[in-house]
Design an enzyme around this catalytic site. Structure first.
Site, mmCIF file in Angstrom:
data_model
loop_
_atom_site.group_PDB
_atom_site.id
_atom_site.type_symbol
_atom_site.label_atom_id
_atom_site.label_comp_id
_atom_site.label_asym_id
_atom_site.label_seq_id
_atom_site.Cartn_x
_atom_site.Cartn_y
_atom_site.Cartn_z
ATOM 1 N N ASN A 1 19.910 -32.981 -13.511
ATOM 2 C CA ASN A 1 19.866 -34.315 -13.767
ATOM 3 C C ASN A 1 21.231 -34.427 -14.423
ATOM 4 O O ASN A 1 21.681 -33.799 -15.142
ATOM 5 C CB ASN A 1 18.940 -34.788 -14.597
ATOM 6 C CG ASN A 1 17.560 -34.671 -13.970
ATOM 7 O OD1 ASN A 1 17.388 -34.915 -12.698
ATOM 8 N ND2 ASN A 1 16.514 -34.367 -14.679
ATOM 9 N N HIS B 1 21.278 -27.800 -17.214
ATOM 10 C CA HIS B 1 20.232 -26.762 -17.271
ATOM 11 C C HIS B 1 19.670 -27.196 -15.600
ATOM 12 O O HIS B 1 19.628 -28.362 -15.383
ATOM 13 C CB HIS B 1 19.016 -27.289 -18.164
ATOM 14 C CG HIS B 1 18.785 -28.868 -18.427
ATOM 15 N ND1 HIS B 1 19.713 -29.626 -19.125
ATOM 16 C CD2 HIS B 1 17.893 -29.507 -17.922
ATOM 17 C CE1 HIS B 1 19.228 -31.041 -19.191
ATOM 18 N NE2 HIS B 1 18.084 -30.871 -18.358
#
Ligand code: DGP
Length: 114
Positions: free
Chosen positions: A87, A100
């Protein structure tokens, strides 16, 4: 980054359910799992968003992806299938500003994502 949650996990200052580590990355279970398997794979190096990945930090993306592949096999979801997600910023749904890869599996994923 002293005020970064994931940097604190890398430093061992905040506990996490760490399942695997590499020289330049760390993988641990998401605190709020969205699937039976929900693992976060993060670089040890602080990079805030995908927008901040430059030539000198691009190798880490390959490392995170290879880690996801290996962990998916170890978690038993490689053959049934899984999803990897990064994201970016608010519209992307990013809430922790240390890049991440989400590794999600163990159920059928829907498309398009919400
Ligand atoms: P994102 O929204 O893409 O930035 O994902 C951040 C994820 O991090 C979210 O799924 C929840 C997870 N998370 C937030 N705080 C913690 C924590 O303290 N420990 C763990 N294991 N996961 C966390």
């Amino acid at each position: 980054m002293s005020d970064c949650l994931f940097c604190k996990i890398v430093a061992g200052e905040i506990p996490a359910d760490i399942i695997k580590e590499g020289d330049d990355w760390l993988a641990f279970r998401d605190i709020n799992p969205q699937a039976p398997t929900h693992v976060l794979i993060i670089p040890r190096q602080h990079v805030a968003t995908l927008n901040d990945v430059e030539e000198d930090s691009a190798d880490i993306i390959g490392s995170l992806t290879l880690a996801a592949k290996t962990i998916a096999r170890e978690e038993g979801i490689a053959d049934s299938g899984y999803r990897t997600v990064m994201n970016c910023n608010s519209d992307g749904g990013q809430s922790v500003y240390h890049i991440h890869v989400h590794l999600l599996g163990g159920r059928s994923m829907r498309w398009p994502p919400g």
